[in-house]
Scaffold this active site. Structure first.
Site, PDB file in Angstrom:
ATOM      1  N   ASP A  21      -3.344   1.605  11.307  1.00 43.85           N
ATOM      2  CA  ASP A  21      -4.352   1.001  10.956  1.00 43.85           C
ATOM      3  C   ASP A  21      -5.292   1.659   9.827  1.00 43.85           C
ATOM      4  O   ASP A  21      -5.071   2.663   9.526  1.00 43.85           O
ATOM      5  CB  ASP A  21      -5.224   0.955  12.511  1.00 43.85           C
ATOM      6  CG  ASP A  21      -6.429   0.215  12.354  1.00 43.85           C
ATOM      7  OD1 ASP A  21      -6.758  -0.685  11.772  1.00 43.85           O
ATOM      8  OD2 ASP A  21      -7.537   0.905  12.943  1.00 43.85           O
ATOM      9  N   GLY A  24      -7.890  -2.033   5.380  1.00 40.37           N
ATOM     10  CA  GLY A  24      -9.067  -2.700   4.769  1.00 40.37           C
ATOM     11  C   GLY A  24     -10.078  -1.638   4.609  1.00 40.37           C
ATOM     12  O   GLY A  24     -10.758  -1.717   3.447  1.00 40.37           O
ATOM     13  N   ARG A  25     -10.302  -0.741   5.436  1.00 38.74           N
ATOM     14  CA  ARG A  25     -11.311   0.499   5.298  1.00 38.74           C
ATOM     15  C   ARG A  25     -10.914   1.032   3.847  1.00 38.74           C
ATOM     16  O   ARG A  25     -11.640   1.500   3.159  1.00 38.74           O
ATOM     17  CB  ARG A  25     -11.628   1.073   6.282  1.00 38.74           C
ATOM     18  CG  ARG A  25     -12.445   0.362   7.427  1.00 38.74           C
ATOM     19  CD  ARG A  25     -12.473   1.150   8.707  1.00 38.74           C
ATOM     20  NE  ARG A  25     -11.164   0.914   9.365  1.00 38.74           N
ATOM     21  CZ  ARG A  25     -10.699   1.648  10.337  1.00 38.74           C
ATOM     22  NH1 ARG A  25     -11.385   2.609  10.683  1.00 38.74           N
ATOM     23  NH2 ARG A  25      -9.424   1.258  11.014  1.00 38.74           N
ATOM     24  N   TRP A  26      -9.582   1.493   3.850  1.00 34.72           N
ATOM     25  CA  TRP A  26      -9.255   2.360   2.572  1.00 34.72           C
ATOM     26  C   TRP A  26      -9.426   1.377   1.535  1.00 34.72           C
ATOM     27  O   TRP A  26      -9.848   2.157   0.495  1.00 34.72           O
ATOM     28  CB  TRP A  26      -7.549   2.413   2.639  1.00 34.72           C
ATOM     29  CG  TRP A  26      -7.122   3.213   1.794  1.00 34.72           C
ATOM     30  CD1 TRP A  26      -6.998   4.669   1.639  1.00 34.72           C
ATOM     31  CD2 TRP A  26      -6.761   2.726   0.375  1.00 34.72           C
ATOM     32  NE1 TRP A  26      -6.530   4.752   0.591  1.00 34.72           N
ATOM     33  CE2 TRP A  26      -6.199   3.658  -0.387  1.00 34.72           C
ATOM     34  CE3 TRP A  26      -6.560   1.501  -0.319  1.00 34.72           C
ATOM     35  CZ2 TRP A  26      -5.648   3.671  -1.779  1.00 34.72           C
ATOM     36  CZ3 TRP A  26      -5.963   1.363  -1.572  1.00 34.72           C
ATOM     37  CH2 TRP A  26      -5.590   2.450  -2.197  1.00 34.72           C
ATOM     38  N   HIS A  38      -3.423  -3.275   2.149  1.00 33.67           N
ATOM     39  CA  HIS A  38      -2.358  -3.669   2.630  1.00 33.67           C
ATOM     40  C   HIS A  38      -0.702  -3.367   1.863  1.00 33.67           C
ATOM     41  O   HIS A  38       0.134  -3.113   2.385  1.00 33.67           O
ATOM     42  CB  HIS A  38      -2.105  -5.220   3.047  1.00 33.67           C
ATOM     43  CG  HIS A  38      -3.062  -5.543   4.380  1.00 33.67           C
ATOM     44  ND1 HIS A  38      -3.443  -5.024   5.403  1.00 33.67           N
ATOM     45  CD2 HIS A  38      -4.218  -6.514   4.196  1.00 33.67           C
ATOM     46  CE1 HIS A  38      -4.296  -5.384   6.163  1.00 33.67           C
ATOM     47  NE2 HIS A  38      -4.852  -6.584   5.327  1.00 33.67           N
ATOM     48  N   SER A  66       0.064  -8.176  14.423  1.00 35.63           N
ATOM     49  CA  SER A  66      -0.233  -8.475  15.629  1.00 35.63           C
ATOM     50  C   SER A  66      -0.420 -10.011  16.071  1.00 35.63           C
ATOM     51  O   SER A  66      -0.605 -10.677  15.022  1.00 35.63           O
ATOM     52  CB  SER A  66      -1.536  -7.648  16.516  1.00 35.63           C
ATOM     53  OG  SER A  66      -2.637  -8.318  15.837  1.00 35.63           O
ATOM     54  N   LEU A 132      18.723   5.200  12.186  1.00 30.50           N
ATOM     55  CA  LEU A 132      17.408   5.030  12.871  1.00 30.50           C
ATOM     56  C   LEU A 132      17.408   3.547  12.864  1.00 30.50           C
ATOM     57  O   LEU A 132      17.725   2.543  11.966  1.00 30.50           O
ATOM     58  CB  LEU A 132      16.226   5.502  11.627  1.00 30.50           C
ATOM     59  CG  LEU A 132      14.988   4.963  11.925  1.00 30.50           C
ATOM     60  CD1 LEU A 132      14.204   5.799  13.122  1.00 30.50           C
ATOM     61  CD2 LEU A 132      13.978   5.006  10.719  1.00 30.50           C
ATOM     62  N   ARG A 192      -1.634   6.592  16.028  1.00 34.40           N
ATOM     63  CA  ARG A 192      -2.436   5.418  15.382  1.00 34.40           C
ATOM     64  C   ARG A 192      -3.296   6.231  14.459  1.00 34.40           C
ATOM     65  O   ARG A 192      -4.028   7.343  14.768  1.00 34.40           O
ATOM     66  CB  ARG A 192      -3.528   4.871  16.533  1.00 34.40           C
ATOM     67  CG  ARG A 192      -4.256   3.835  15.489  1.00 34.40           C
ATOM     68  CD  ARG A 192      -5.295   3.143  16.998  1.00 34.40           C
ATOM     69  NE  ARG A 192      -6.032   2.049  16.374  1.00 34.40           N
ATOM     70  CZ  ARG A 192      -6.139   0.859  16.882  1.00 34.40           C
ATOM     71  NH1 ARG A 192      -5.719   0.669  17.959  1.00 34.40           N
ATOM     72  NH2 ARG A 192      -6.719   0.128  16.030  1.00 34.40           N
ATOM     73  N   SER A 200      -4.682  -1.268  21.553  1.00 30.71           N
ATOM     74  CA  SER A 200      -4.548  -2.673  20.651  1.00 30.71           C
ATOM     75  C   SER A 200      -3.546  -3.444  21.094  1.00 30.71           C
ATOM     76  O   SER A 200      -2.566  -4.209  20.211  1.00 30.71           O
ATOM     77  CB  SER A 200      -4.921  -2.673  19.111  1.00 30.71           C
ATOM     78  OG  SER A 200      -6.036  -1.925  18.724  1.00 30.71           O
TER      79      SER A 200
END
Ligand code: FPP
Length: 250
Positions: A21, A24-26, A38, A66, A132, A192, A200
């Site tokens: 998460d 967008g704020r970054w 993104h 999501s 992995l 998170r 979420s």
């Protein structure tokens, strides 16, 4: 204590889930369009897979898109789907080199064809990877997964000679087989980024006993050091699964 420096002291989570998460704020903080956040976030996906391989984690699941994200502005959704196609194609070689098996969890049928083809092709071409499992959670919602599981379980029960008895015999283990995740391990550690303290709709079933780690950095600023710090912190926690300490040491 750094896990890098003391590999013999590792208590490694087998399945790490990450809610990536803060893209967008970054972007906003850097005066850039959201899609640039993104794009930086997508670049980190291959890095974090490499760190997980180095740490000896068996499964890493990343909440990439999501069920609810479909309702974002269509321009952002389109941009994310284009990024997904590019990411799946560009990381293929490195995934194969590192023995990483790509997998998807979610309602993949909803993805646009180009993105779906790119991701499924990458899954197919990495299917022999055995270091992995990199699980991209795409068009994924924990509640939707559980509802789909209930539908499947009921259909199965109705087809049994004694449907009432079949329903009565359903317990957690049996019901889990009806979820999309049948062969995933329970989530041990859920990280998170982005500063919010919520789940979420991620891995609702299998994160029942996950250790939670909330970090106050935006996803594009997530680093190898933060990842290993989270593992180190996990190693120091006592997981009691509803028991008491004395029972565990016994
Ligand atoms: C949450 O940040 C992030 C997402 C909804 C998408 C995460 C996607 C990536 C890391 C890129 C790789 C995945 C794909 C599908 C290409 P946000 O947008 O909610 O950030 P905000 O909370 O700061 O607005």
């Amino acid at each position: 204590m750094s896990l890098d420096a003391h590999p013999e002291q590792r208590v490694i989570p087998r399945h790490v889930g990450i809610i990536m998460d803060g893209n967008g704020r970054w972007a906003k903080a850097h005066h850039l369009p959201r899609i640039e956040g993104h794009r930086r976030g997508a670049q980190l996906v291959r890095d974090v897979a490499g760190w997980a391989v180095d740490a000896g984690v068996r499964q890493l699941s990343l909440y990439a898109f999501s069920t609810e994200n479909w309702s974002r502005p269509q321009q952002e959704v389109r941009g994310l789907m284009q990024l997904l196609s590019m990411m799946a194609r560009s990381m293929l070689k490195e995934l194969r080199q590192n023995g990483v098996r790509l997998r998807v969890l979610g309602d993949v049928a909803r993805l646009p064809q180009d993105a779906r083809d790119a991701v499924l092709r990458a899954c197919e071409q990495t299917q022999d990877g055995d270091t992995l499992d990199l699980v991209l959670c795409l068009s994924y919602g924990g509640q939707q997964e559980i509802v789909a599981g209930v539908r499947k379980a009921l259909a199965w029960a109705m087809a049994q000679p004694d449907p009432q008895a079949a329903i009565a015999a359903l317990d957690e283990q049996r019901f889990r087989e009806f979820l999309w995740r049948a062969d995933l391990l329970p989530v041990d550690l859920l990280i998170r980024t982005g500063g919010e303290m919520r789940i979420s709709n991620f891995h609702l079933w299998d994160a029942a006993y996950a250790e939670l780690c909330f970090l106050d950095v935006y996803w594009p600023d997530f680093t190898r050091a933060l990842f290993f710090n989270a593992l180190s912190d996990y190693a120091g926690r006592e997981r009691r699964f509803g028991l008491i300490s004395e029972q565990l040491s016994g």
